[in-house]
Motif scaffolding. Sequence first.
Motif, PDB file in Angstrom:
ATOM      1  N   GLU A 167      -2.317  12.871 -23.368  1.00  0.00           N
ATOM      2  CA  GLU A 167      -1.130  12.031 -23.552  1.00  0.00           C
ATOM      3  C   GLU A 167      -1.381  10.993 -24.626  1.00  0.00           C
ATOM      4  OE1 GLU A 167       1.183  11.767 -19.298  1.00  0.00           O
ATOM      5  OE2 GLU A 167       0.132  10.024 -20.065  1.00  0.00           O
ATOM      6  N   VAL A 168      -2.655  10.615 -24.714  1.00  0.00           N
ATOM      7  CA  VAL A 168      -3.044   9.603 -25.695  1.00  0.00           C
ATOM      8  C   VAL A 168      -4.237  10.140 -26.480  1.00  0.00           C
ATOM      9  CG1 VAL A 168      -3.897   7.249 -26.052  1.00  0.00           C
ATOM     10  CG2 VAL A 168      -2.315   7.733 -24.163  1.00  0.00           C
TER      11      VAL A 168
ATOM     12  N   LYS B 290       1.871  11.469 -26.495  1.00  0.00           N
ATOM     13  CA  LYS B 290       2.825  10.364 -26.410  1.00  0.00           C
ATOM     14  C   LYS B 290       2.409   9.225 -27.329  1.00  0.00           C
ATOM     15  CE  LYS B 290       4.574  11.174 -21.775  1.00  0.00           C
ATOM     16  NZ  LYS B 290       4.415  10.807 -20.347  1.00  0.00           N
ATOM     17  N   LEU B 291       1.100   9.025 -27.424  1.00  0.00           N
ATOM     18  CA  LEU B 291       0.586   7.926 -28.253  1.00  0.00           C
ATOM     19  C   LEU B 291      -0.582   8.420 -29.099  1.00  0.00           C
ATOM     20  CD1 LEU B 291       0.247   4.892 -29.015  1.00  0.00           C
ATOM     21  CD2 LEU B 291      -1.130   4.629 -26.934  1.00  0.00           C
TER      22      LEU B 291
ATOM     23  N   ILE C 139      -3.356   6.908 -31.763  1.00  0.00           N
ATOM     24  CA  ILE C 139      -3.918   5.719 -32.411  1.00  0.00           C
ATOM     25  C   ILE C 139      -4.939   6.186 -33.446  1.00  0.00           C
ATOM     26  CG2 ILE C 139      -5.069   3.497 -32.064  1.00  0.00           C
ATOM     27  CD1 ILE C 139      -4.186   3.526 -29.167  1.00  0.00           C
TER      28      ILE C 139
ATOM     29  N   LYS D 286       2.378  14.507 -36.558  1.00  0.00           N
ATOM     30  CA  LYS D 286       3.620  13.749 -36.685  1.00  0.00           C
ATOM     31  C   LYS D 286       4.579  13.987 -35.519  1.00  0.00           C
ATOM     32  CE  LYS D 286       6.193  16.759 -39.752  1.00  0.00           C
ATOM     33  NZ  LYS D 286       6.812  16.923 -41.037  1.00  0.00           N
TER      34      LYS D 286
ATOM     35  N   LYS E 257       4.832  10.762 -30.216  1.00  0.00           N
ATOM     36  CA  LYS E 257       5.999   9.920 -29.935  1.00  0.00           C
ATOM     37  C   LYS E 257       5.830   8.533 -30.549  1.00  0.00           C
ATOM     38  CE  LYS E 257       8.815   8.704 -25.995  1.00  0.00           C
ATOM     39  NZ  LYS E 257       8.669   8.362 -24.584  1.00  0.00           N
ATOM     40  N   LEU E 258       4.645   7.980 -30.421  1.00  0.00           N
ATOM     41  CA  LEU E 258       4.373   6.664 -31.005  1.00  0.00           C
ATOM     42  C   LEU E 258       3.067   6.752 -31.792  1.00  0.00           C
ATOM     43  CD1 LEU E 258       5.212   3.600 -31.110  1.00  0.00           C
ATOM     44  CD2 LEU E 258       3.613   3.265 -29.222  1.00  0.00           C
ATOM     45  N   ILE E 259       3.124   6.323 -33.053  1.00  0.00           N
ATOM     46  CA  ILE E 259       1.933   6.401 -33.905  1.00  0.00           C
ATOM     47  C   ILE E 259       1.515   4.999 -34.320  1.00  0.00           C
ATOM     48  CG2 ILE E 259       0.977   7.311 -36.064  1.00  0.00           C
ATOM     49  CD1 ILE E 259       3.209   9.492 -35.917  1.00  0.00           C
ATOM     50  N   VAL E 260       0.260   4.665 -34.034  1.00  0.00           N
ATOM     51  CA  VAL E 260      -0.281   3.358 -34.391  1.00  0.00           C
ATOM     52  C   VAL E 260      -1.457   3.577 -35.336  1.00  0.00           C
ATOM     53  CG1 VAL E 260      -1.397   1.270 -33.508  1.00  0.00           C
ATOM     54  CG2 VAL E 260       0.411   2.377 -32.168  1.00  0.00           C
TER      55      VAL E 260
ATOM     56  N   ALA F 229       2.762   5.599 -39.931  1.00  0.00           N
ATOM     57  CA  ALA F 229       2.707   5.086 -38.562  1.00  0.00           C
ATOM     58  C   ALA F 229       3.982   4.327 -38.209  1.00  0.00           C
ATOM     59  CB  ALA F 229       1.501   4.167 -38.412  1.00  0.00           C
ATOM     60  N   ASP F 230       4.232   4.197 -36.904  1.00  0.00           N
ATOM     61  CA  ASP F 230       5.332   3.335 -36.459  1.00  0.00           C
ATOM     62  C   ASP F 230       4.885   1.881 -36.532  1.00  0.00           C
ATOM     63  OD1 ASP F 230       7.197   5.444 -35.491  1.00  0.00           O
ATOM     64  OD2 ASP F 230       5.467   5.919 -34.242  1.00  0.00           O
ATOM     65  N   TYR F 231       3.639   1.651 -36.138  1.00  0.00           N
ATOM     66  CA  TYR F 231       3.085   0.301 -36.173  1.00  0.00           C
ATOM     67  C   TYR F 231       1.721   0.348 -36.832  1.00  0.00           C
ATOM     68  CZ  TYR F 231       6.868  -0.906 -33.072  1.00  0.00           C
ATOM     69  OH  TYR F 231       8.109  -1.091 -32.555  1.00  0.00           O
TER      70      TYR F 231
ATOM     71  N   GLY G 228       9.176   3.687 -39.949  1.00  0.00           N
ATOM     72  CA  GLY G 228       9.185   2.245 -39.739  1.00  0.00           C
ATOM     73  C   GLY G 228       8.007   1.569 -40.401  1.00  0.00           C
ATOM     74  N   GLY G 229       6.824   1.916 -39.928  1.00  0.00           N
ATOM     75  CA  GLY G 229       5.625   1.319 -40.478  1.00  0.00           C
ATOM     76  C   GLY G 229       5.602  -0.199 -40.369  1.00  0.00           C
ATOM     77  N   VAL G 230       5.930  -0.731 -39.172  1.00  0.00           N
ATOM     78  CA  VAL G 230       5.928  -2.181 -38.977  1.00  0.00           C
ATOM     79  C   VAL G 230       4.497  -2.687 -38.988  1.00  0.00           C
ATOM     80  CG1 VAL G 230       6.531  -4.052 -37.382  1.00  0.00           C
ATOM     81  CG2 VAL G 230       7.999  -2.014 -37.573  1.00  0.00           C
TER      82      VAL G 230
ATOM     83  N   THR H 125       5.981   4.036 -24.443  1.00  0.00           N
ATOM     84  CA  THR H 125       5.374   5.275 -23.982  1.00  0.00           C
ATOM     85  C   THR H 125       5.064   5.297 -22.493  1.00  0.00           C
ATOM     86  OG1 THR H 125       3.080   4.584 -24.231  1.00  0.00           O
ATOM     87  CG2 THR H 125       4.153   5.466 -26.193  1.00  0.00           C
TER      88      THR H 125
ATOM     89  N   VAL I  27       2.426   4.852 -21.086  1.00  0.00           N
ATOM     90  CA  VAL I  27       1.105   5.391 -20.721  1.00  0.00           C
ATOM     91  C   VAL I  27       0.211   4.307 -20.120  1.00  0.00           C
ATOM     92  CG1 VAL I  27       1.073   7.333 -22.332  1.00  0.00           C
ATOM     93  CG2 VAL I  27       0.214   5.118 -23.076  1.00  0.00           C
TER      94      VAL I  27
END
Lengths: 332, 258
Positions: free
Chosen positions: A210-211, A268-269, A271, A286, A289-292, A306-308, B232-234, B255, B257
């Motif tokens: 998931e991560v 889901k995540l 990093i 890609k 769900k969430l990319i850091v 990345a999203d963040y 986004g790339g915040v 998420t 998680v």
Amino acid sequence: MKMEQNKKTVWAVAEHSDGKVKKVTYEIAAFAGEFSRRFGFDTTILVIGRHVDPLAREIAGASGCKVIGIESDAAFVYNAEVYRHLLKKAFAKYEPAYIFIPHTATGWDYAPGLAVDIGASCVTAACGVKDEAGPLFVRQICNGKLNECARPLSERPAVVTVMPGSAQPEADATGNGSASILEMEAPQVRTKTMRHVEAPRASLNLQEAEVIVSAGRGVGGPDRLGPIRELASLFERGAVGASRPVCDNGWLPLDSQVGITGQTVSPKLYIACGISGAMQHTMAMKGAKLIVAINTDKNSLFCKAADYCVVEDLHRFIPALIEKIRRHKSAG
Amino acid sequence: MKILVCVKQVPDMESDFRVNAEGTGYDERGLVFRINRYDEFALEEAVRIKEASAERVELTALSVGPERAESVVRRGLEFGADRGVHIVTPSCDMDAIEVASLIASCANNNNIDLLFFGIMAEDDQRCLVGPMVAALLDVPCATTVVKETMSWDRRCIEVERELEEGRREILEMPLPAALTIQSGINTPRYPSLTNKLRAKKQAIEVINSSGLPQPRKSGQATRTCLPPPLKGGVILTGSIEEQAERLVRIIHEKTAVI
């Protein structure tokens, strides 16, 4: 008259193995379809193989496109020389203006030679198309830090390889697909395919995770992976992934590699720690769900994908993050 | 037995890249140039073949590029190449087919048995020159090679190619043949001091590109620009503590998680 009509055709070349049509086939068909609608061409999908009829019909049914199956005994398995020979012969017959090929280990293997054989311009790893008085193909250079727009010469055909994932296939609703078969003689070739080796039944844990906490060269060395492992261990279904250079250097085993040639993942995540981000890596994750991204270089491709993005030294940031996650868990 | 390894000089990839004034590529000012990493794997592989061979092997390192590219030819000599050849071009703004034509005409004059390339150049990421040279010379080519075994008596080579998702394909090709080498096939050496000193003194054969048969232009116009911002790339701000705190909240909200 015939000539002019033929010049208005673009080809998408299918990819398949072991009797199965690969997903990139429908992506390259969708890419060619979009291109044709925009610039006024007709799309034909080519599929090369032995006993190719069922594949041709399957592709025609699913895509709604015109499909030509090139039937040849020599094409019982992919072989660059066979593909080039058969495509060159088919090219002489139909003279398409553009030949789109997936940018995969198969596509980049035969596309450049095909371009030389038919005197075509060649653009590789295109990820998009622009219209500026005609089509320009957009591709990334310098690890995605710059884009390049390439315009093939108008008087020549163009062979263009297209990054997987550059177009989304849609299920056909028209039922207009048609398949025909073109039989060709087997060419003499020098390269012999001996056998295939399946991937080791490796990182199922990456597929199921998931991560995923992934390490890049920016981590600094095999002895500095501790924080990465610890961060991954905080999640119930967490796993450690890696970029290509990390596996090449032997810091982590090859089966932890996330990339087109490694594992394609959609957790889901995700990093990414100290990964500058080769395209072949970003394409393979890609679906997350969430990319850091944690990286000191805010201009790296990964920070942009990345999203963040945390622009800090990962060895200072990850311990702080671990502590905050622990606190969050004990509070929750 | 003659082996040719083609090497390219590229900028350090960690650099900040800017578009040049003509808008045709990256601005070279301020960039530090070095050998393409993939070509180091190719060099190492070729040197190992030479070292393991009972037969005499002549290994040539070749680069096409402007004056400054001489340093990567020298790098090839440091690795253990016997000869260094530099095809000097007025600029590095060339199409793959032009570079491939120059290499092919040089290889043709030298009866090369085996050609090595990196799978791609790190800067323009095209994966074109190796297979194009092979097509121009009409020799078989295997790309993305992760292992190879020479069969000297049969004059053929068995190669293992990397496919998607860890699958591999094993091929056999007669010589002459061309290979493009994937990263990770070996660990490129740190050249010994002796080799470095030898390489420093050794003369490099310089060929002016204008003296070779003029390459075919594929003539594609290219234009370079900054990529549009993706998604986004915040970028998080604040102290490390604050950023970590905020990231935990984001992960929790988006998420679940944690």
